[in-house]
Design a protein around this motif. Structure first.
Motif, mmCIF file in Angstrom:
data_model
loop_
_atom_site.group_PDB
_atom_site.id
_atom_site.type_symbol
_atom_site.label_atom_id
_atom_site.label_comp_id
_atom_site.label_asym_id
_atom_site.label_seq_id
_atom_site.Cartn_x
_atom_site.Cartn_y
_atom_site.Cartn_z
ATOM 1 N N SER A 25 41.646 26.235 65.367
ATOM 2 C CA SER A 25 41.724 24.983 64.992
ATOM 3 C C SER A 25 42.207 24.232 66.156
ATOM 4 O O SER A 25 42.341 22.861 66.088
ATOM 5 C CB SER A 25 42.785 24.889 63.689
ATOM 6 N N SER A 167 41.090 23.790 59.560
ATOM 7 C CA SER A 167 41.414 24.715 58.580
ATOM 8 C C SER A 167 40.440 24.490 57.421
ATOM 9 O O SER A 167 40.283 23.478 56.795
ATOM 10 C CB SER A 167 42.880 24.571 57.966
ATOM 11 N N ASP A 189 46.082 31.177 67.075
ATOM 12 C CA ASP A 189 47.031 30.331 66.301
ATOM 13 C C ASP A 189 47.627 29.220 67.415
ATOM 14 O O ASP A 189 47.704 29.672 68.759
ATOM 15 C CB ASP A 189 47.906 31.012 65.591
ATOM 16 N N LYS A 202 37.757 37.365 51.247
ATOM 17 C CA LYS A 202 37.584 38.465 50.241
ATOM 18 C C LYS A 202 36.840 38.035 49.049
ATOM 19 O O LYS A 202 37.448 37.735 48.034
ATOM 20 C CB LYS A 202 38.890 38.915 50.016
ATOM 21 N N GLY B 113 42.889 35.116 48.146
ATOM 22 C CA GLY B 113 41.997 36.018 49.031
ATOM 23 C C GLY B 113 40.682 35.115 49.586
ATOM 24 O O GLY B 113 40.275 35.558 50.505
ATOM 25 N N MET B 115 40.619 31.879 50.279
ATOM 26 C CA MET B 115 41.007 30.855 51.139
ATOM 27 C C MET B 115 41.121 31.106 52.596
ATOM 28 O O MET B 115 41.071 32.077 52.914
ATOM 29 C CB MET B 115 42.421 30.183 50.825
ATOM 30 N N SER B 116 40.855 30.152 53.323
ATOM 31 C CA SER B 116 40.996 30.091 54.864
ATOM 32 C C SER B 116 42.525 30.551 55.324
ATOM 33 O O SER B 116 43.431 30.513 54.486
ATOM 34 C CB SER B 116 40.688 28.891 55.579
ATOM 35 N N ASN B 117 42.754 30.977 56.673
ATOM 36 C CA ASN B 117 44.022 31.184 56.915
ATOM 37 C C ASN B 117 44.930 30.136 56.997
ATOM 38 O O ASN B 117 46.373 30.455 56.325
ATOM 39 C CB ASN B 117 44.020 31.766 58.589
ATOM 40 N N GLY B 118 44.523 28.770 57.184
ATOM 41 C CA GLY B 118 45.412 27.800 57.266
ATOM 42 C C GLY B 118 45.970 27.232 55.749
ATOM 43 O O GLY B 118 46.824 26.934 55.418
ATOM 44 N N GLU B 119 44.832 27.451 54.879
ATOM 45 C CA GLU B 119 44.822 27.027 53.368
ATOM 46 C C GLU B 119 45.877 28.309 52.758
ATOM 47 O O GLU B 119 46.672 27.765 51.729
ATOM 48 C CB GLU B 119 43.584 27.219 52.758
ATOM 49 N N ARG B 122 49.378 27.419 53.715
ATOM 50 C CA ARG B 122 50.004 26.158 52.982
ATOM 51 C C ARG B 122 50.229 26.583 51.496
ATOM 52 O O ARG B 122 51.128 25.846 51.105
ATOM 53 C CB ARG B 122 48.944 24.983 53.074
ATOM 54 N N VAL B 141 49.222 28.280 61.756
ATOM 55 C CA VAL B 141 47.746 28.348 61.725
ATOM 56 C C VAL B 141 47.006 27.054 61.228
ATOM 57 O O VAL B 141 45.936 27.205 60.832
ATOM 58 C CB VAL B 141 47.409 29.541 60.726
ATOM 59 N N VAL B 142 47.715 25.987 61.340
ATOM 60 C CA VAL B 142 46.781 24.852 61.077
ATOM 61 C C VAL B 142 46.729 23.925 62.527
ATOM 62 O O VAL B 142 47.543 23.957 63.309
ATOM 63 C CB VAL B 142 47.684 24.084 60.149
#
Lengths: 251, 167
Positions: A25, A167, A189, A202, B113, B115-119, B122, B141-142
């Motif tokens: 990001s 994100s 990150d 997933k 599962g 969601m994105s990594n950033g979501e 949060r 991660v944001v």
């Protein structure tokens, strides 16, 4: 930190590792990583994307030092999360790098492909989903949907690629929907945790398995408790890899 | 408070004059923290010992578990969050998810599962915040703009709820 990013990019080229994709990001890694292409996801609306190709794709690492000096001396190659700024940074990084009489051919190809099929999943509805839906006038029947980004044609022959987007813009979904084969994919990150493999979407177990086998996505690396990280990377190749990510050999 | 009691970390009451001056120590093991603060922040480079400081003084981060068959917004019926009934849990979920900058309703309706990594980060944060909460890798991660917005809204949320010792 920027030096480290550049070391990683160079290491991938020196190791002759090809088709490695990073997702971040933070668009400010562009000048340092010097990827062969950058795919910028706008993360909203039609979920379109723009692909930038490095005009000097595959340049030897010996040109690395002047490249850094030039970029740092001009100051602002950092970008924010907006695609406009990201484009500006790409143009700046690559045109500066190309100052030594290298033919600059920036190829920008806007998305032309059809929209990919949305990913869907069914969840149980309850009072929380009902109340949240009512509060924001959002009709929800338990079917959740995600529209992956529409992609330009990603080059088939590359060493390092970079996905940049906010994100939730679908960075993790790109290798799944791209026609190209991705050997390894890393998430970068903001806090320097480099090298963590992305967590794949997933949506359902069956689909994930198919996607992994079709696109050669690597499984998550397992680390045994009580075993040092350095013991996994004790060979000359391993030590080179540790240096590339800025970790000491005794880690 | 709960975390402090659990880990037996040293607690010291400080005056306003003492609080205004930075306290430099040669060894962070000798640090002491007030028992009345709401939000604390540990800053440092990678490998500088941020996680070690958290463990030493405030305990391990408590990570929530997620049911992959349920929407994220449905998973706030936890006594630790203050929501004991369905109605309370629904309101609590909306309040907490909004306060971490996760304002997209379609995202609330997805399982964790998907969601994105950033979501995901949060959503975890939305459930983690309580008295004595320990948050490691905050904003890692944001992107920076999302991190600033998230920091601003989460600190307002913590102070509005009068939570203590969130680090």
């Amino acid at each position: 930190m920027g030096i480290r990013r550049a070391m990683i990019a160079d290491a991938h080229r020196l190791f002759c590792v090809c088709r490695v994709v990073f997702a971040s990001s933070c668009g400010d890694v562009v000048p340092w990583l010097q990827p062969d292409w950058v795919l910028i996801l706008d993360g909203k609306g039609e979920r379109s994307a723009t692909l930038y190709q490095n005009p000097n794709c595959g340049a030897p690492s010996s040109t690395f030092q002047p490249r850094i000096t030039t970029i740092v001396s001009t100051g602002d190659a950092t970008i924010s999360d907006s695609s406009k700024d990201a484009r500006s940074a790409c143009e700046k990084a690559w045109s500066l790098k190309s100052m030594a009489d290298i033919d600059v051919r920036k190829i920008v190809r806007e998305s032309k492909n059809d929209k990919p099929t949305p990913l869907t999943i069914q969840v149980a509805t309850d009072e929380a989903t009902t109340r949240a839906g009512e509060a924001f006038d959002y009709e929800f029947d338990g079917k959740s949907e995600f529209q992956p980004p529409t992609l330009p044609q990603i080059p088939d022959d590359f060493t390092v690629g970079l996905l940049v987007g906010p994100s939730g813009s679908g960075m993790c979904a790109v290798p799944v929907y791209s026609t190209c084969t991705v050997r390894s994919m890393y998430r970068y990150d903001c806090c320097e945790r480099f090298g963590s493999i992305v967590t794949y979407l997933k949506w359902d177990a069956g689909k994930t398995t198919i996607l992994k086998s079709n696109f050669h996505l690597p499984d998550t690396i397992e680390w045994a408790a009580g075993k040092s990280v350095g013991s996994y990377l004790s060979s000359a190749d391993g030590r080179e890899r540790l240096r590339a990510v800025g970790l000491p050999e005794g880690v | 408070m709960r975390q402090a009691a659990k880990t037996g970390s040293p607690v010291k009451k400080t005056t306003k004059a003492e609080q205004s001056e930075p306290q430099h120590v040669a060894d962070w093991n000798t640090l002491s923290f007030s028992d009345s603060f709401s939000v604390g922040l540990v800053l440092g480079e990678s490998s500088s010992g941020k996680t070690s400081v958290l463990r030493r003084f405030f305990g391990e981060p408590q990570l929530p578990t997620w049911d992959q068959k349920m929407a994220v917004v449905s998973q706030f019926a936890d006594p630790a969050t203050g929501a004991h009934d369905n109605k309370g849990a629904a309101d609590e979920a909306q309040d907490r998810l909004s306060s971490v900058g996760l304002g997209s309703i379609p995202t609330w309706m997805r399982p964790y599962g998907c969601m994105s990594n950033g979501e995901q980060a949060r959503s975890r944060l939305a459930r983690q915040i309580t008295d004595g909460a320990v948050i490691d890798d905050f904003t890692s991660v944001v992107n920076r703009h999302a991190a600033w917005a998230m920091s601003s809204s989460i600190t307002r949320f913590i102070r509005r709820r009068n939570f203590k010792r969130c680090v």
